[in-house]
Write a protein that holds these residues in place. Structure first.
Motif, PDB file in Angstrom:
ATOM      1  N   LEU A 124       0.824  -1.203   0.000  1.00  0.00           N
ATOM      2  CA  LEU A 124       0.000   0.000   0.000  1.00  0.00           C
ATOM      3  C   LEU A 124       0.863   1.259   0.000  1.00  0.00           C
ATOM      4  O   LEU A 124       1.824   1.369   0.780  1.00  0.00           O
ATOM      5  N   HIS A 125       0.500   2.204  -0.870  1.00  0.00           N
ATOM      6  CA  HIS A 125       1.259   3.445  -0.982  1.00  0.00           C
ATOM      7  C   HIS A 125       0.292   4.626  -1.118  1.00  0.00           C
ATOM      8  O   HIS A 125      -0.770   4.495  -1.742  1.00  0.00           O
ATOM      9  N   ILE A 126       0.679   5.755  -0.559  1.00  0.00           N
ATOM     10  CA  ILE A 126      -0.075   6.985  -0.769  1.00  0.00           C
ATOM     11  C   ILE A 126       0.608   7.775  -1.880  1.00  0.00           C
ATOM     12  O   ILE A 126       1.806   8.100  -1.791  1.00  0.00           O
ATOM     13  N   LEU A 127      -0.149   8.060  -2.923  1.00  0.00           N
ATOM     14  CA  LEU A 127       0.338   8.833  -4.059  1.00  0.00           C
ATOM     15  C   LEU A 127      -0.219  10.241  -3.986  1.00  0.00           C
ATOM     16  O   LEU A 127      -1.346  10.460  -3.522  1.00  0.00           O
ATOM     17  N   GLU A 128       0.558  11.176  -4.492  1.00  0.00           N
ATOM     18  CA  GLU A 128       0.120  12.572  -4.458  1.00  0.00           C
ATOM     19  C   GLU A 128       0.443  13.265  -5.777  1.00  0.00           C
ATOM     20  O   GLU A 128       1.539  13.088  -6.339  1.00  0.00           O
ATOM     21  N   ALA A 212       4.253   9.343  -2.206  1.00  0.00           N
ATOM     22  CA  ALA A 212       4.514  10.193  -1.042  1.00  0.00           C
ATOM     23  C   ALA A 212       4.870   9.369   0.192  1.00  0.00           C
ATOM     24  O   ALA A 212       5.803   9.713   0.929  1.00  0.00           O
ATOM     25  N   LEU A 213       4.116   8.279   0.431  1.00  0.00           N
ATOM     26  CA  LEU A 213       4.338   7.464   1.634  1.00  0.00           C
ATOM     27  C   LEU A 213       4.231   5.984   1.298  1.00  0.00           C
ATOM     28  O   LEU A 213       3.329   5.571   0.555  1.00  0.00           O
ATOM     29  N   ASP A 214       5.130   5.200   1.858  1.00  0.00           N
ATOM     30  CA  ASP A 214       5.070   3.746   1.793  1.00  0.00           C
ATOM     31  C   ASP A 214       4.498   3.280   3.130  1.00  0.00           C
ATOM     32  O   ASP A 214       5.153   3.425   4.174  1.00  0.00           O
ATOM     33  N   LEU A 215       3.294   2.704   3.118  1.00  0.00           N
ATOM     34  CA  LEU A 215       2.662   2.348   4.391  1.00  0.00           C
ATOM     35  C   LEU A 215       3.370   1.192   5.094  1.00  0.00           C
ATOM     36  O   LEU A 215       3.191   1.009   6.304  1.00  0.00           O
ATOM     37  N   THR A 216       4.170   0.414   4.380  1.00  0.00           N
ATOM     38  CA  THR A 216       4.969  -0.626   5.045  1.00  0.00           C
ATOM     39  C   THR A 216       6.005   0.018   5.954  1.00  0.00           C
ATOM     40  O   THR A 216       6.185  -0.402   7.109  1.00  0.00           O
ATOM     41  N   GLU A 217       6.670   1.031   5.461  1.00  0.00           N
ATOM     42  CA  GLU A 217       7.648   1.750   6.283  1.00  0.00           C
ATOM     43  C   GLU A 217       6.969   2.436   7.459  1.00  0.00           C
ATOM     44  O   GLU A 217       7.499   2.421   8.587  1.00  0.00           O
TER      45      GLU A 217
END
Length: 338
Positions: A124-128, A212-217
């Motif tokens: 899962l990743h947040i894209l912007e 923008a964000l890697d939810l695993t990290e």
């Protein structure tokens, strides 16, 4: 004269007979060098179901193998429910599934399956569109569009937001990954939570959108302070029917070994693995697969490490919504460990 000839003939026949016995006595050693004891070894027929997308990627080298210890039949599906039904009715021996679905199958099948390995961590990743988000705290006051309402993506996002004390945020859910990807590409959406391989599909089409964000990290960061039951963001796994494991323990152990080798091949030979991903219908494009594989967190985690990672993860999902894992936390017998 005739008697002498008969005697000579008798002696010659005796010599020939003795020579033939001597020659025959050496034959077994020659035969042993020609016989390959493994060539006649029985192989076990095993049916394996994998899903399109990240949870199926780790199997592609094994799917392509012509020299396996077992006789594998692979089928690729796009529907976890379809694979779940086949596990329960016994038409599939082994399957790659989302971890929450695996727990649900365990609960719905009267505990007839075991989990043997984690094969995919977070995807899962947040894209912007833009560049305003560098950390989770930057999500405060914003609107995110996402998919997976009522399932793992929602609970993972909520957990991370809670652990980071994000109190003012709006999350709008769409039904399909493709729908959200299209909205992001068209400019109707600026911030989106998407899984791989949809993330890669978007990034390949628009370079003004970034990860923008890697939810695993972000998940791993939350676990640094969770000393009671630390977990990993384990999203895909390998399961098998218990009766199959009990009746074919050696064959199952061989499968796990060969599957781990396949995972290692994928991670070490991304370009070649991407071709296999397309060949076996796990993804439609080798180009997209090559870009996606590094973000898919393809792993092989087994035994106690697997168990410890999953128990904490299932506890979090259970607290969010017991139905997400079939209504109950799995018992100890769910975990196949050595």
């Amino acid at each position: 004269m005739r008697n002498k000839q008969k005697n000579i003939l008798s002696i010659l026949l005796a010599i020939i007979f003795l020579f033939s016995i001597t020659a025959c006595s050496k034959e077994p050693s020659h035969t042993e060098t020609l016989t390959n004891p493994t060539s006649n070894a029985e192989t076990t027929a095993i049916s394996v179901a994998v899903l399109k997308g990240p949870t199926g990627i780790g199997a592609v080298k094994l799917m392509d193998s012509t020299n396996s210890s077992n006789e594998y039949t692979f089928e690729v599906s796009s529907a976890p429910d379809e694979v779940m039904a086949k596990l329960i009715n016994g038409s599939v021996d082994i399957a790659a599934l989302p971890t929450n679905v695996a727990a649900a199958v365990y609960n719905k099948s009267e505990q007839e399956i075991s989990i043997a390995a984690i094969n995919t961590l977070g995807v899962l990743h947040i894209l912007e569109r833009g560049d305003t988000i560098q950390s989770v705290s930057d999500l405060e006051g914003k609107t995110i569009y996402a998919t997976g309402q009522g399932s793992t993506p929602e609970y993972v996002l909520n957990y991370i937001l809670q652990k980071n004390n994000i109190q003012h945020i709006t999350v709008e859910y769409m039904a399909e990954h493709a729908e959200l990807a299209t909205a992001l590409l068209s400019g109707d959406v600026n911030i989106a939570l998407l899984p791989e391989p949809n993330v890669t599909a978007v990034l390949l089409k628009d370079n003004t959108i970034h990860q923008a964000l890697d939810l695993t990290e972000e998940w791993n960061t939350t676990q640094l302070t969770n000393s009671l039951m630390p977990s990993q963001l384990a999203m895909g796994c390998i399961v098998a029917r218990k009766d199959f494991i009990q009746n074919n323990t050696d064959a199952f152990e061989n499968f796990l070994k060969e599957y781990e080798e396949s995972v290692n091949y994928v991670n070490n030979n991304i370009s070649e693995a991407a071709e296999l991903v397309q060949k076996y219908g796990i993804m439609d494009s080798a180009t997209a697969a090559e870009k996606a594989i590094p973000n898919c967190n393809i792993v092989f985690i087994a035994n106690d490490e697997m168990k410890n990672a999953l128990q904490g993860f299932y506890q979090i999902l259970f607290e969010a919504n017991p139905k997400s894992i079939g209504g109950a936390l799995p018992n100890e017998d769910f975990y196949y460990t050595k």
